[in-house]
Scaffold this motif. Structure first.
Motif, PDB file in Angstrom:
ATOM      1  N   ARG A 233       0.822  -1.198   0.000  1.00 39.96           N
ATOM      2  CA  ARG A 233       0.000   0.000   0.000  1.00 39.96           C
ATOM      3  C   ARG A 233       0.865   1.259   0.000  1.00 39.96           C
ATOM      4  NH1 ARG A 233      -4.321   1.991   4.320  1.00 39.96           N
ATOM      5  NH2 ARG A 233      -2.377   2.538   5.343  1.00 39.96           N
ATOM      6  N   GLU A 236       3.517   0.539  -3.782  1.00 45.61           N
ATOM      7  CA  GLU A 236       3.189   0.056  -5.128  1.00 45.61           C
ATOM      8  C   GLU A 236       2.192   0.996  -5.795  1.00 45.61           C
ATOM      9  OE1 GLU A 236       2.900  -4.109  -5.259  1.00 45.61           O
ATOM     10  OE2 GLU A 236       2.483  -4.179  -7.410  1.00 45.61           O
ATOM     11  N   TRP A 239      -1.900   1.521  -5.281  1.00 47.32           N
ATOM     12  CA  TRP A 239      -2.430   0.940  -4.039  1.00 47.32           C
ATOM     13  C   TRP A 239      -2.491   1.922  -2.869  1.00 47.32           C
ATOM     14  CZ3 TRP A 239      -5.188  -3.377  -3.761  1.00 47.32           C
ATOM     15  CH2 TRP A 239      -5.126  -4.228  -4.871  1.00 47.32           C
ATOM     16  N   ARG A 242      -5.612   2.466  -0.289  1.00 45.15           N
ATOM     17  CA  ARG A 242      -6.611   1.387  -0.335  1.00 45.15           C
ATOM     18  C   ARG A 242      -6.621   0.646   1.005  1.00 45.15           C
ATOM     19  NH1 ARG A 242      -6.474   0.284  -6.075  1.00 45.15           N
ATOM     20  NH2 ARG A 242      -7.732  -1.593  -5.917  1.00 45.15           N
ATOM     21  N   VAL A 247      -5.814  -5.184   0.017  1.00 53.29           N
ATOM     22  CA  VAL A 247      -4.479  -5.575  -0.437  1.00 53.29           C
ATOM     23  C   VAL A 247      -4.230  -7.042  -0.076  1.00 53.29           C
ATOM     24  CG1 VAL A 247      -2.029  -5.019  -0.388  1.00 53.29           C
ATOM     25  CG2 VAL A 247      -3.702  -3.206   0.035  1.00 53.29           C
TER      26      VAL A 247
END
Ligand code: P71
Length: 464
Positions: A233, A236, A239, A242, A247
């Protein structure tokens, strides 16, 4: 570092302490006597004589009040305990694997999985096998192959996902070996052997695709799955922001199942499980589970342990907890960095790894620099870390020669929710004091070397 100013970036422990366990600072003469009696091997020091114990993050977590409350709700039936169903429901919800077999700890799950899937002579491909995983592969007469990116073994590389598979090497391996020779592919998240380094979701998806192209099962070694998800998170693309649950589910969606040591990211002192998607595989694995671990609804655990594990799996996904957890490891790493102490960069999710080769460059590898450094940290401040270097690597079974690993490390693993930042400041101070007198530190030699797993029971004598 402790943030000042506005308080926006200030982070304190997201819990208050309800139960305390006193710890004792021994005296230097006491520690000198204990170290000598222990044969310069900290595995032989009684825990009560350790001030800050960073030997492992496994099984050393503090459970929450909710977990302890759950312990009182244990259904100790031999078969069909309600806590088993609760655990199964939790794993289904979080990871999406339908079938769950509890085991006494992570290696129990490895034993059951490899007994089910691995035939003698077959390969298991991993980003980097953890010791117990490798040992279980070899116990089944399989061949363990590590295929992590080269950055995994470079202590200075700041690659954001040093736990990733080298996809080219994976492809090449599969092109050069028949399908039947590979039993399964496993991804260890986070990659402990590389320093608690994460595996990216992009990489997991690519491995899944390659695995299914070849019809090879793909499993996660999920011990530190939540810490891995936190890094995804954070690092990347796509991400950020989120929910951690999302994840985690995306990670699990890549795999056919997982082995899990609950002693890490399920926040319990004992327990583990094997989770599977395929009902047929579950049926086959259950047979081995009965033999090694117990009936598949308890797997060597009490009902109360199953309940604590189910509750821990929920708690570990708390975003504030994870921020605190990874932040605490970073806090210690930052204190080391500020003092010029060489560590593996970037710090991983569960430990700070001190680079003993650069800490004690005057010692040759036969003088066991990382082992010598663990002893000095204990003598200086009652801090217990663990050697991950020549002692741990052992000898080549074929030639009998010492295997010299690329890195000589001292791992300072941080138990979950156990020590405060103030304790870690003590650890950093201890490191600094040893750093200041590093040139006078002498090496060690074996005085007793057991034939297998020598690091646990070996004894040493000081050189010079
Ligand atoms: C760690 C441990 C615990 C340990 C185990 C053996 C020797 C020294 C320390 C355990 C792991 C792990 C990974 C990635 C499987 C296990 C086994 N780690 N995979 O790091 O890190 O789990 O101990 O519950 O059987 O100190 P288990």
């Amino acid at each position: 570092m402790v943030a000042g100013g506005s308080g926006e970036d200030f982070r304190a422990e997201p819990f208050r302490i309800k139960v305390v366990e006193p710890i004792r600072r021994t005296t230097r003469p006491e520690r000198e006597r204990l170290v000598e009696e222990a044969g310069y091997n900290l595995f032989h020091i009684p825990s009560e004589a350790v001030y800050i114990d960073l030997l492992t993050d496994s099984g050393t977590s503090a459970m929450s009040d909710r977990q302890w409350a759950g312990m009182m709700l244990g259904d100790e039936a031999y078969a069909g305990s309600r806590n088993y169903y609760r655990l199964r429901e939790t794993v289904r919800e979080i990871m999406g694997f339908d079938h769950v077999i509890p085991t006494h700890q992570g290696r129990g799950a490895e034993h059951v999985l490899f007994s089910t899937l691995l035939e003698p002579g077959q390969y298991v491909l991993n980003n980097m096998h953890f010791d117990t995983t490798r040992a279980h592969v070899q116990h089944r007469r399989g061949i363990a192959v590590d295929l992590a990116v080269p950055e995994a073994s470079d202590p200075c590389s700041c690659h954001p996902f040093k736990g990733d598979f080298d996809l080219d090497r994976l492809q090449t391996f599969l092109a050069e070996h028949p399908r039947e020779s590979v039993a399964l592919i496993m991804a260890t998240v986070t990659c402990n052997t590389a320093g608690g380094q994460p595996v990216s979701l992009g990489n997991l998806k690519a491995v899944k695709e390659i695995a299914s192209e070849h019809g090879i099962p793909f499993f996660l070694d999920a011990c530190r799955f939540a810490e891995n998800a936190y890094f995804i998170r954070e690092r990347e693309p796509g991400w950020a922001g989120r929910p951690i649950r999302e994840v985690v589910r995306a990670m699990a969606d890549c795999a056919d199942g997982c082995t899990m040591s609950g002693k890490k990211d399920a926040l319990v002192n004992i327990g583990g499980f094997l989770a599977l998607r395929d009902p047929e595989l579950f049926r086959r694995a259950s047979v081995w589970a009965v033999l090694f671990e117990g009936f598949p609804t308890y797997g060597g655990l009490a009902g109360r342990d199953l309940e604590a594990m189910a509750r821990g799996l929920e708690e570990v996904l708390d975003e504030e907890y994870l921020e605190y957890r990874v932040g605490q490891v970073r806090y210690l790493a930052g204190l080391c960095r500020a003092a010029g102490i060489p560590i593996i960069e970037p710090p991983g999710g569960h430990a700070v790894y001190v680079d003993a080769k650069r800490f004690l460059p005057h010692l040759g590898r036969d003088e066991l620099p990382a082992q010598a450094l663990t002893v000095e940290l204990y003598l200086e401040g009652g801090v217990r870390g663990v050697e991950i270097g020549t002692v741990l690597a052992g000898r080549d079974p074929a030639t009998g020669e010492n295997v010299y690993p690329e890195l000589e490390l001292v791992r300072l693993a941080i138990p979950r929710r156990v020590y405060t930042d103030r304790h870690l400041e003590w650890v950093a101070l201890t490191l600094r004091r040893v750093w200041e007198r590093r040139e006078g530190i002498k090496g060690l030699a074996f005085s007793y070397e057991p034939p297998v797993l020598r690091h646990f029971t070996a004894r040493f004598r000081p050189l010079g």
